[in-house]
Design a protein around this motif. Structure first.
Motif, PDB file in Angstrom:
ATOM      1  N   PHE A 195       0.834  -1.195   0.000  1.00 17.73           N
ATOM      2  CA  PHE A 195       0.000   0.000   0.000  1.00 17.73           C
ATOM      3  C   PHE A 195       0.874   1.252   0.000  1.00 17.73           C
ATOM      4  O   PHE A 195       2.063   1.234   0.321  1.00 17.73           O
ATOM      5  CB  PHE A 195      -0.938   0.020   1.213  1.00 17.73           C
ATOM      6  N   ALA A 196       0.267   2.366  -0.382  1.00 18.19           N
ATOM      7  CA  ALA A 196       0.900   3.683  -0.301  1.00 18.19           C
ATOM      8  C   ALA A 196      -0.207   4.706  -0.145  1.00 18.19           C
ATOM      9  O   ALA A 196      -1.341   4.502  -0.608  1.00 18.19           O
ATOM     10  CB  ALA A 196       1.733   3.975  -1.541  1.00 18.19           C
ATOM     11  N   ILE A 197       0.093   5.815   0.506  1.00 16.13           N
ATOM     12  CA  ILE A 197      -0.894   6.867   0.718  1.00 16.13           C
ATOM     13  C   ILE A 197      -0.228   8.215   0.541  1.00 16.13           C
ATOM     14  O   ILE A 197       0.942   8.409   0.909  1.00 16.13           O
ATOM     15  CB  ILE A 197      -1.557   6.748   2.115  1.00 16.13           C
ATOM     16  N   LEU A 198      -0.956   9.151  -0.047  1.00 16.37           N
ATOM     17  CA  LEU A 198      -0.470  10.506  -0.259  1.00 16.37           C
ATOM     18  C   LEU A 198      -1.630  11.455  -0.009  1.00 16.37           C
ATOM     19  O   LEU A 198      -2.693  11.329  -0.632  1.00 16.37           O
ATOM     20  CB  LEU A 198       0.049  10.679  -1.690  1.00 16.37           C
ATOM     21  N   LEU A 199      -1.428  12.404   0.906  1.00 12.37           N
ATOM     22  CA  LEU A 199      -2.461  13.380   1.234  1.00 12.37           C
ATOM     23  C   LEU A 199      -1.878  14.776   1.096  1.00 12.37           C
ATOM     24  O   LEU A 199      -0.827  15.076   1.678  1.00 12.37           O
ATOM     25  CB  LEU A 199      -2.986  13.162   2.659  1.00 12.37           C
ATOM     26  N   GLY A 200      -2.523  15.616   0.300  1.00 12.83           N
ATOM     27  CA  GLY A 200      -2.049  16.973   0.132  1.00 12.83           C
ATOM     28  C   GLY A 200      -2.140  17.761   1.428  1.00 12.83           C
ATOM     29  O   GLY A 200      -3.042  17.530   2.249  1.00 12.83           O
ATOM     30  N   ASP A 201      -1.216  18.708   1.624  1.00 10.84           N
ATOM     31  CA  ASP A 201      -1.194  19.478   2.869  1.00 10.84           C
ATOM     32  C   ASP A 201      -2.477  20.264   3.083  1.00 10.84           C
ATOM     33  O   ASP A 201      -2.857  20.563   4.219  1.00 10.84           O
ATOM     34  CB  ASP A 201       0.008  20.436   2.847  1.00 10.84           C
ATOM     35  N   GLU A 202      -3.170  20.579   1.982  1.00 13.02           N
ATOM     36  CA  GLU A 202      -4.405  21.364   2.083  1.00 13.02           C
ATOM     37  C   GLU A 202      -5.469  20.652   2.907  1.00 13.02           C
ATOM     38  O   GLU A 202      -6.327  21.288   3.517  1.00 13.02           O
ATOM     39  CB  GLU A 202      -4.936  21.645   0.674  1.00 13.02           C
ATOM     40  N   LYS A 203      -5.423  19.305   2.941  1.00 13.39           N
ATOM     41  CA  LYS A 203      -6.483  18.560   3.608  1.00 13.39           C
ATOM     42  C   LYS A 203      -5.984  17.779   4.828  1.00 13.39           C
ATOM     43  O   LYS A 203      -6.664  16.869   5.300  1.00 13.39           O
ATOM     44  CB  LYS A 203      -7.112  17.577   2.619  1.00 13.39           C
ATOM     45  N   THR A 204      -4.821  18.134   5.334  1.00 15.26           N
ATOM     46  CA  THR A 204      -4.332  17.438   6.529  1.00 15.26           C
ATOM     47  C   THR A 204      -5.081  17.939   7.758  1.00 15.26           C
ATOM     48  O   THR A 204      -5.607  19.055   7.788  1.00 15.26           O
ATOM     49  CB  THR A 204      -2.823  17.665   6.716  1.00 15.26           C
ATOM     50  N   GLY A 205      -5.109  17.083   8.799  1.00  8.36           N
ATOM     51  CA  GLY A 205      -5.751  17.457  10.044  1.00  8.36           C
ATOM     52  C   GLY A 205      -7.257  17.302  10.041  1.00  8.36           C
ATOM     53  O   GLY A 205      -7.916  17.702  11.005  1.00  8.36           O
ATOM     54  N   LEU A 206      -7.830  16.701   8.996  1.00  6.49           N
ATOM     55  CA  LEU A 206      -9.282  16.543   8.902  1.00  6.49           C
ATOM     56  C   LEU A 206      -9.719  15.095   9.069  1.00  6.49           C
ATOM     57  O   LEU A 206     -10.889  14.766   8.857  1.00  6.49           O
ATOM     58  CB  LEU A 206      -9.795  17.080   7.552  1.00  6.49           C
ATOM     59  N   GLY A 207      -8.774  14.227   9.420  1.00 15.48           N
ATOM     60  CA  GLY A 207      -9.113  12.814   9.583  1.00 15.48           C
ATOM     61  C   GLY A 207      -9.212  12.043   8.285  1.00 15.48           C
ATOM     62  O   GLY A 207      -9.711  10.911   8.275  1.00 15.48           O
ATOM     63  N   LEU A 208      -8.739  12.653   7.193  1.00 14.02           N
ATOM     64  CA  LEU A 208      -8.862  11.988   5.898  1.00 14.02           C
ATOM     65  C   LEU A 208      -7.860  10.848   5.739  1.00 14.02           C
ATOM     66  O   LEU A 208      -8.144   9.852   5.059  1.00 14.02           O
ATOM     67  CB  LEU A 208      -8.698  13.003   4.768  1.00 14.02           C
ATOM     68  N   GLY A 209      -6.669  10.982   6.334  1.00 19.67           N
ATOM     69  CA  GLY A 209      -5.678   9.916   6.246  1.00 19.67           C
ATOM     70  C   GLY A 209      -6.196   8.604   6.815  1.00 19.67           C
ATOM     71  O   GLY A 209      -6.165   7.565   6.132  1.00 19.67           O
ATOM     72  N   PRO A 210      -6.684   8.592   8.068  1.00 21.28           N
ATOM     73  CA  PRO A 210      -7.253   7.347   8.609  1.00 21.28           C
ATOM     74  C   PRO A 210      -8.426   6.818   7.787  1.00 21.28           C
ATOM     75  O   PRO A 210      -8.576   5.612   7.595  1.00 21.28           O
ATOM     76  CB  PRO A 210      -7.689   7.751  10.017  1.00 21.28           C
TER      77      PRO A 210
END
Length: 897
Positions: free
Chosen positions: A826-841
């Protein structure tokens, strides 16, 4: 299965020959001699219950008596004994076998088929892989292993050759050995009861000892596995195929134009093209292609220049180039002026360049370098024929010296050579090949080699091509089509009436001519009176498929009275009622006359091996006679749809000619895409024709349509050779601030948005996600990440709520499974614009849930040791972790599913 336990087959450390023999002229005797003569360095065990030794080598009476479990077993015992032998080997721990024995159902034998089933049942509990039965065996020259009854020992090399025909494998081994061509693997697949082309492609694509994969195919099994394996292999190394049965008719008769025009070989051609495989016509072309692709650097285009000391062979090369639809390069004025200064006044003053028969090596080289500097030339074919004046060998040596001395900053230009004749010509060809420059015996072979390179480059470009978006919003009414199909099936019908077929097309956004059903001639006349004439009248009957041929179509009826008169004639001609007692009906529609419109056909039929196949071509009543068509496997995107159009002769008319405006090619492509989506959505649709589909500068219009359906089981995408976009995974995500995002599978069209997301990332984020700093992603890598095989991979992206592929991507999570669909990275990439919103989990849970639903047993990934947030997330999700051996800065995280 796919690559599971194939390492025991292709990289064994010990081999057992079950059925070894000393009886001359038997398979067991030949196999015994071969396995020792080849010089295999691992353990070799012979099994024969009636002998204690063969030629001084000890024999064991059965599998249980072997001192150890062999990695690979070669079986040459009678067919009745094979299932028991497989069971015994599996119990001992053997995980791969080659069954040379025949008698497992060839020719339709029920007894043989039962034995084959028993053999596979015996292998299944042990996950044992079987090559064959009814095969010649396999040869692994790198390991000095000849586990076959082929008469010679092939040379080691970096080509893998896989064939269904054992006799052909032997022929190729003999042919190649005499030409000093070596192999990494030679595999005879035989009846392919287990290991097939898909399995071998998956293994060989990852094999570091194999540079190119050659296939001889008569038929394939498991089309989706084959297409996935072939597409993956073709991305990393050349895959070249000879397909037998080019002119064999399709095994299934079809009532549609599409079914009649789409023979089985044409479907294979479409599949190979879609997979990026290069198809050649014969074995000689196969090895010429290997030579070209292996020695020549990729060419940038298809513009070929020819330089020769003999005008005749230059003309022959040009003729071949034109026949194969190549492009003869045009020289710039500067190049022509340079050649004027180099060559005698009698030179050809064009392409091909005749340097004249008395050319010295220096004159030849000067002309060649001038041509290679021309930006309008992609490759040069340098040819030389023997003369009494110049030395071909000296000219070849001068060419090689000049190419070596050519500046590394000089523009790249491909070079092929053709030194004709024996003696000096053969010596020159050897010199070129030793220096990595392809060389051929004749002009025809040389041009064929160049065109193979052009076709291969095109197929690779297609694999990396970013398709365009569909030019309009496309939201099909799937419910309307589902309801209609259910009604027709409930009535026991298989062919939709014309009006029903047009309703299906209309539900998928394809413009159709307004068509109304009439029960009587009087009603037909009344309907016509409400339309603008002239009119078209057609009989409506599930029993009359080709209405035009049967007299069931009347065109250019001027008045409603003429409509009634013609309907009355049809009623008498075809009978008052159909065979099932239903009343004969009619359809009435306005006569459509469009200046400069072209008649096209768009269709679909179901192939026995590859499932649904799409067709596009020249339409009208003579479509089968004209035979202008291109086939493709669904699903399509706009780029692939345009490729279908370009693959027909009528595409030249659609582009416009002699004052006739061109048709709207984007709308034609969109119609193909919509039909493709319809086929992907409904497994019940087994045949479809839109003929004619009128195309002009204003768009497309379907004048007639036929659709045949039958009950289906399981999801619609199961029958497709290529897994389509899984629309069922789309999901709306609402954030705490009310913003709405769409979570959906990635599409090839997302490449620009992927690049924008990467460009927005800080370098530290890039380092943490990609394990090292990169300022930009190579285009080939981005295409690989966005053009995924949904059957083996999944990438979910967060994008704008409307899901537009030209919008922004905010995050991506993916996994890539092994061919056995057992474990996935697996791999995951989240743009900084949407960090801290629980989107990664959220993204991680979604991809884990999907991996679990696919039956994947383990998911893993690599995380930098200082990426504390990712390690904490993995811990919360239940991943275990350990340091990567040899790289303490990287942790491997693993979750058992």
């Amino acid at each position: 299965m796919s690559v599971r336990n194939l390492d025991s087959l292709f990289n064994p450390s010990s081999v057992a020959l079950i059925g070894a023999s000393a009886t001359p002229q038997t398979v067991g005797a030949v196999a015994t001699r071969n396995i020792f003569a080849a010089g295999f360095h691992g353990d070799i065990y012979l099994v024969n219950p009636r002998r204690s030794e063969i030629d001084g080598h000890p024999c064991f009476k059965d599998v249980a008596s072997l001192p150890a479990a062999p990695d690979l077993a070669v079986i040459a015992t009678p067919p009745d004994s094979v299932p028991g032998v497989i069971s015994q080997l599996g119990d001992r721990g053997t995980r791969a076998a080659v069954v040379i024995t025949a008698g497992f159902g060839e020719g339709g034998s029920a007894r043989g088929k039962a034995l084959c089933d028993a053999m596979l049942e015996a292998a299944h509990p042990h996950l044992m892989r079987i090559v064959g039965p009814n095969c010649f065996g396999l040869m692994l020259p790198r390991l000095d292993l000849n586990a076959s009854f082929i008469h010679l020992q092939p040379l080691p090399g970096r080509l893998a050759f896989v064939a269904q025909s054992g006799a052909l494998l032997a022929t190729v081994a003999d042919w190649a050995t005499h030409r000093r061509i070596g192999f990494s693997h030679l595999v005879s697949l035989g009846d392919m009861a287990d290991v097939d082309f898909g399995d071998t492609l998956d293994y060989l694509s990852a094999d570091s000892h194999t540079r190119a994969i050659l296939l001889y195919i008569e038929s394939i099994t498991h089309a989706r596995k084959f297409m996935s394996a072939a597409r993956a292999a073709a991305r990393v190394k050349p895959v070249i195929v000879v397909k037998a049965g080019r002119y064999r008719e399709s095994a299934t008769a079809a009532a549609s134009h599409t079914g009649a025009m789409a023979g089985s070989d044409a479907v294979y051609e479409a599949a190979f093209k879609r997979a990026g495989i290069l198809r050649v016509n014969d074995l000689e072309a196969l090895f010429d292609a290997v030579s070209t692709l292996g020695l020549m650097q990729p060419v940038a285009g298809d513009r070929l220049a020819i330089v020769t000391n003999g005008g005749g062979i230059g003309v022959m090369a040009t003729d071949t180039l034109m026949y194969k639809q190549g492009t003869l390069a045009r020289f710039s004025e500067n190049t022509v002026e340079r050649l004027n200064q180099i060559l005698p006044p009698t030179w050809s003053h064009g392409n091909p360049v005749d340097v004249i028969g008395d050319a010295t090596p220096q004159r030849y080289v000067d002309a060649l370098l001038a041509i290679m500097d021309d930006r309008g030339v992609d490759a040069v074919l340098a040819m030389n024929c023997p003369t009494a004046i110049g030395s071909g060998t000296e000219t070849a040596r001068a060419v090689l010296d000049a190419i070596k001395a050519r500046s590394s900053n000089a523009r790249r230009c491909g070079l092929l050579t053709c030194w004709i004749g024996e003696g000096p010509g053969e010596a020159a060809r050897k010199m070129f090949i030793e220096q990595g420059i392809p060389s051929y015996e004749t002009p025809t072979k040389a041009v064929r080699g160049f065109m193979q390179m052009v076709r291969y480059r095109h197929s690779q470009d297609m694999l990396m091509e970013v398709p365009a978006n569909i030019p309009e919003a496309f939201s099909p009414d799937r419910k309307a089509v589902r309801d209609l199909i259910d009604v027709v099936l409930a009535q026991g019908r298989d062919w939709l009436l014309e009006t029903e077929a047009k309703a299906v097309l209309g539900s998928y956004g394809i413009d159709v001519v307004p068509t109304t059903t009439a029960e009587t001639p009087e009603e037909a006349a009344d309907i016509a009176s409400k339309m603008t004439g002239p009119y078209v009248l057609k009989v409506l009957s599930k029993e009359i498929l080709h209405k035009s041929d049967a007299g069931g179509v009347a065109l250019d009826l001027e008045t409603p009275g003429a409509v009634a008169e013609r309907a009355a004639w049809m009623k008498e001609h075809f009978g008052l009622t159909a065979a099932d007692g239903s009343a004969l009906q009619f359809s009435v529609q306005p006569m459509i006359e469009k200046a400069h419109a072209q008649e096209l056909i768009v269709g679909m039929h179901v192939d026995l091996q590859f499932g649904p196949v799409l067709l596009f071509g020249h339409g009208g009543t003579a479509t089968e006679i004209i035979g202008d068509r291109c086939l493709a496997l669904p699903p399509l995107n706009m780029k692939l749809a345009r490729e279908m159009i370009d693959g027909t002769r009528i595409s030249r008319l659609l582009a416009g000619y002699r004052g006739v405006p061109g048709a709207d090619l984007e709308e034609i492509a969109a119609a193909l895409l919509k039909v493709s989506q319809l086929v992907c959505d409904f497994a019940e649709i087994v045949e479809l024709d839109i003929n004619p589909l009128l195309a002009d500068p204003r768009g497309v219009l379907a004048l007639d349509a036929r659709i045949r359906i039958q009950p289906a089981e399981g999801p619609a995408n199961r029958r497709l050779a290529i897994c389509p976009y899984p629309v069922e995974l789309e999901q709306t995500i609402r954030l705490a601030d009310g913003q709405q995002l769409l979570l959906r599978p990635i599409r090839p069209e997302d490449e620009p948005a992927f690049q924008r997301l990467f460009a927005s990332l800080p370098l530290e984020t890039i380092r943490l996600r990609f394990l090292h700093v990169m300022k930009m992603l190579p285009k080939a890598l981005v295409c690989r990440l966005t053009q995924i095989d949904y059957d083996r991979e999944m990438a979910l992206v967060l994008t704008e709520g409307d899901g537009r592929t030209d919008g922004n991507l905010y995050g991506i999570v993916r996994f890539s499974a092994d061919p056995d669909i057992e474990k996935a990275e697996f791999a995951i990439l989240l743009g900084d614009e949407k960090t801290g919103l629980g989107l990664g989990p959220m993204l991680m849970r979604r991809i884990i849930d999907y991996a679990r639903s696919r039956g994947i047993r383990r998911i893993f990934g690599e995380v930098l040791s200082d990426n504390r947030s990712m390690l904490a997330l993995c811990k919360a999700l239940g991943f275990s972790r350990r340091s990567v051996p040899g790289d303490p800065g990287v942790m491997e995280v693993t979750l058992d599913l």
